[in-house]
Each structure stands twice: as structure tokens, then as C-alpha cells.
Design a protein around this motif. Sequence first.
Motif, mmCIF file in Angstrom:
data_model
loop_
_atom_site.group_PDB
_atom_site.id
_atom_site.type_symbol
_atom_site.label_atom_id
_atom_site.label_comp_id
_atom_site.label_asym_id
_atom_site.label_seq_id
_atom_site.Cartn_x
_atom_site.Cartn_y
_atom_site.Cartn_z
ATOM 1 N N ALA A 247 -16.065 4.876 2.583
ATOM 2 C CA ALA A 247 -15.545 3.510 2.437
ATOM 3 C C ALA A 247 -15.488 2.813 3.795
ATOM 4 O O ALA A 247 -15.273 3.449 4.829
ATOM 5 C CB ALA A 247 -14.157 3.538 1.811
ATOM 6 N N LYS A 248 -15.663 1.498 3.794
ATOM 7 C CA LYS A 248 -15.556 0.719 5.028
ATOM 8 C C LYS A 248 -14.101 0.714 5.494
ATOM 9 O O LYS A 248 -13.168 0.623 4.692
ATOM 10 C CB LYS A 248 -16.035 -0.712 4.806
ATOM 11 C CG LYS A 248 -17.536 -0.841 4.604
ATOM 12 C CD LYS A 248 -17.941 -2.310 4.464
ATOM 13 C CE LYS A 248 -19.445 -2.447 4.285
ATOM 14 N NZ LYS A 248 -19.850 -3.872 4.130
ATOM 15 N N LEU A 249 -13.937 0.759 6.831
ATOM 16 C CA LEU A 249 -12.612 0.828 7.427
ATOM 17 C C LEU A 249 -12.434 -0.304 8.427
ATOM 18 O O LEU A 249 -13.377 -0.692 9.111
ATOM 19 C CB LEU A 249 -12.405 2.169 8.141
ATOM 20 C CG LEU A 249 -12.698 3.449 7.354
ATOM 21 C CD1 LEU A 249 -12.538 4.659 8.258
ATOM 22 C CD2 LEU A 249 -11.782 3.560 6.149
ATOM 23 N N ASP A 250 -11.216 -0.826 8.506
ATOM 24 C CA ASP A 250 -10.845 -1.803 9.538
ATOM 25 C C ASP A 250 -9.322 -1.814 9.595
ATOM 26 O O ASP A 250 -8.676 -2.484 8.808
ATOM 27 C CB ASP A 250 -11.386 -3.191 9.213
ATOM 28 C CG ASP A 250 -10.978 -4.225 10.261
ATOM 29 O OD1 ASP A 250 -10.569 -3.807 11.357
ATOM 30 O OD2 ASP A 250 -11.045 -5.430 9.971
ATOM 31 N N ARG A 251 -8.744 -1.053 10.512
ATOM 32 C CA ARG A 251 -7.299 -0.795 10.583
ATOM 33 C C ARG A 251 -6.864 0.091 9.430
ATOM 34 O O ARG A 251 -6.175 1.069 9.601
ATOM 35 C CB ARG A 251 -6.477 -2.087 10.587
ATOM 36 C CG ARG A 251 -6.681 -2.951 11.835
ATOM 37 C CD ARG A 251 -6.091 -4.320 11.621
ATOM 38 N NE ARG A 251 -6.813 -5.057 10.597
ATOM 39 C CZ ARG A 251 -6.335 -6.093 9.930
ATOM 40 N NH1 ARG A 251 -5.086 -6.487 10.140
ATOM 41 N NH2 ARG A 251 -7.081 -6.744 9.049
ATOM 42 N N GLU A 260 -10.704 -2.645 -4.845
ATOM 43 C CA GLU A 260 -11.807 -1.688 -4.830
ATOM 44 C C GLU A 260 -12.426 -1.612 -3.434
ATOM 45 O O GLU A 260 -12.600 -2.636 -2.762
ATOM 46 C CB GLU A 260 -12.877 -2.056 -5.855
ATOM 47 C CG GLU A 260 -13.927 -0.961 -6.057
ATOM 48 C CD GLU A 260 -14.778 -1.171 -7.298
ATOM 49 O OE1 GLU A 260 -15.523 -0.238 -7.652
ATOM 50 O OE2 GLU A 260 -14.693 -2.257 -7.911
ATOM 51 N N THR A 261 -12.763 -0.406 -3.015
ATOM 52 C CA THR A 261 -13.387 -0.191 -1.715
ATOM 53 C C THR A 261 -14.893 -0.449 -1.814
ATOM 54 O O THR A 261 -15.420 -0.781 -2.881
ATOM 55 C CB THR A 261 -13.159 1.254 -1.228
ATOM 56 O OG1 THR A 261 -13.962 2.144 -1.991
ATOM 57 C CG2 THR A 261 -11.697 1.664 -1.353
ATOM 58 N N SER A 262 -15.576 -0.236 -0.707
ATOM 59 C CA SER A 262 -17.034 -0.386 -0.704
ATOM 60 C C SER A 262 -17.723 0.763 -1.421
ATOM 61 O O SER A 262 -18.923 0.698 -1.682
ATOM 62 C CB SER A 262 -17.546 -0.478 0.740
ATOM 63 O OG SER A 262 -17.179 0.678 1.472
ATOM 64 N N SER A 263 -16.969 1.830 -1.724
ATOM 65 C CA SER A 263 -17.513 2.945 -2.509
ATOM 66 C C SER A 263 -17.155 2.704 -3.973
ATOM 67 O O SER A 263 -15.972 2.728 -4.334
ATOM 68 C CB SER A 263 -16.912 4.282 -2.046
ATOM 69 O OG SER A 263 -17.293 4.577 -0.723
#
Length: 400
Positions: A247-251, A260-263
Amino acid sequence: MSRPHHVIVGAGQSGANAAFAMRRAGFEGAITIVGAENHFPYERPPLSKDVLTGQDSPKPPLFFSEARYDEKNIAIKLGQRVTAIDAASARLKTEEGASIPYDRLLIATGGRPRPLDFPGSESVVQLRDVDDAARLRASLKKGLRVACVGAGPIGLEVATAARALGCDVTVLEKSASIMGRCLPAEAAGWLRRRHDAQGIKIITGFSLVAFEAGQVVEASGDRIAADLVVAGTGMVPNIELGASAGAKLDRGIMVDTFGETSSPGIYAAGDVATFWHPLHASHLSWETWRHAMNHGIAVGKSMAGRREPYVEFPYFWTDQAGVRVQVVGAAAGSSSVRRGSESEDRFSIWYLDEENVVKGVVAVDAPREIKIAERLIQSGRPIDPMRIADLAFELRDLLR
């Protein structure tokens, strides 16, 4: 055909509320909550307040009784730590070697205390769960010299509890103000004076470099005597599982307005997530009780098929120095109006934009005013600032 299986990693506020929200939204498949602690999901705010000063064994209230999980057919696996997510095969791996399949997954792992990096930090107490609170409660004895590192909500709430138990308390804060991330300067200044009046010494601009031989050492060489040091220096989101799932992360773990995440099929909620807010047109992260609950509910509904944008606005409260401070919305604006008197320890400060629309309110022991403020912020209607300042005016009339 087997029933769909929704799995929630994290037996905290977001995870528990998400599970019950799924049932209310009509989801009839299997639900499993996996939690690392050995406790059913419980309230965390009392850990730095009532649990420390109570006479009985520390038992913070549960969000839902143990029987409710059985009634709603929600399985809960406690004392099991998930170590990785295999998104390709849609399975979880636990520290104990178990492999748990899922159709949809919610990561609600919250955060952990920010790690400390100075000599002697291994002796510093950090407060995150009920077991930490039990150990701290057993240590707080009358006459104990306690240093609280960090003048945010946790540090000042622990300081208040320790002082109530007869401890000699000093709060050490690196920045120039207390509650710097939470309160505007005028409210923070008033709160500091109240702590001073109750015998809590607060030192700002304190750069801690070591804890040794019963002393906290400052960069200048100054030393503060302390038998016990408690750190309230914020948290770090537990994003590792999101990273293992790609999944994309930012903090935090980035999610859309539905959680929903990028996954695909993997969601995140609460303190661990940075969520897309359509009104702000940006990703935000809030570490508050109400957000953890409401975001968990919203994402649980989304996972059950009731997809609604999450459009909450910030709110938090803290009990310290004998008062309840509540903040709703953005405590900043083009102008501010005060209602009530600081000398009576019950007042509120209202922040308005150029068109006199309420954007945020800070209230001290004024819960009714906070409720009205929330509705005014939601309405976006301009108001007459003079009416807020007039104590003879009934604020509810602004809602008509």
C-alpha cells in the motif's frame, strides 16, 4: 459457496467499531478481529486520567461487552500479532505461525509511542495500553518526584493525575508553549497558568539529552531531580503491515475517502491511516478519539458495501488541571470572539473567517457551547459576532 470473510487487524477503537458497523450495514459474512493485546477492545482516554487516580484495579471500559461479539457472530483472536500480509494470496501471517485468509482486510493497528533516543531512555515510562497504565499507577506515590516529558495532552493529563496523588511534578517541553499542536496561544497560556496554580512546574524550551542517576539532564547542563520520568511525546503509526501489502504510504497508510488503500480489497482506518478529505482536497491524519471511532465506522460500512465519503471535521478533548478543554473545527481564523470569563474557569473562544462564518471553537467546561458550535460549523452560515460575546444572548437562537 462459502461466505465472504472480512478480517480486521487491530483490536482497538477503530477495529471494534468497524466490525459492528459492518453488521449494522447488513454484512452477513464472517468477521474476524485479530489483536496483539490480550484484552477485548477498550477505551484508551481513561489510561492517562481515571485509571491512574482510581482506587480499584485499572479496568478501562470496553467499547462492547464480550457477549456482544458472540451475539453479532464476530470472532475475536486476542494475543496474536500479525507480522505480514500476502496481498497476492489474500492471507495474513501471524507471529505464532498461523495463516488467515481474507476477502477484504482492514488495517486498524493504531500507533506506538514515539521512540526515545537519549542515554537512560530505557528507564522512561511510556503510556500506550492498560498494562502500561497499571504499572505507572503502582509507581505514583505521595512525594515521588515525577518529570513528564512533553506538554501535550498525554503529558499534561499524567501530570495532573500525579499531582492529585501528591507527587512533586515537573513538565519538560522542548517548544516554547504547552499544547502547541492542539491549542491557540491564548488558550494555551491560560491553561499553563492554571497548571502553575495547582503546583505543577512547567519548563518550556527544555532540550532533554539524558536521564541518569535520578536526574533529567538538559542540553545546557541543567539538571532536574526526578525519581520517575514519563514520556508523552506523541506516537508513530504502525504502518508496517500496509508496507508489506504494497500500500502507498505518507505519514500513515494512504486511503481514499472510503478508506481503501492502493492495494485492492485492503482498507485502513484510525490513527494508522492518512485519509482523503473531499472538503480539504488533501490527505489528512488525525489522532483523536472521535476520529478513531467515526473513521472505523465509516470504513466498516464501506467494506460492507455502503460507500459514503468520510467528511468529518476535527474534534478532541482533554481533561487536565481540573477542567475539560474541548476543541472543534480549526482554532484559527481572521478574528476571534471570547464568550465568558477566564476568571470563572468557564469560557469559550470562537474563531471566524472574513465572512463571520464559525470555523472553530475552544471551550473550557462549556460542553453545550461546543454542541452548538459543531452545528454552526456544519451550516457554514455567517453570524453576528456581538451575539457570541453577549452572555445574555441564548446561543441556540443562532441555529434558527
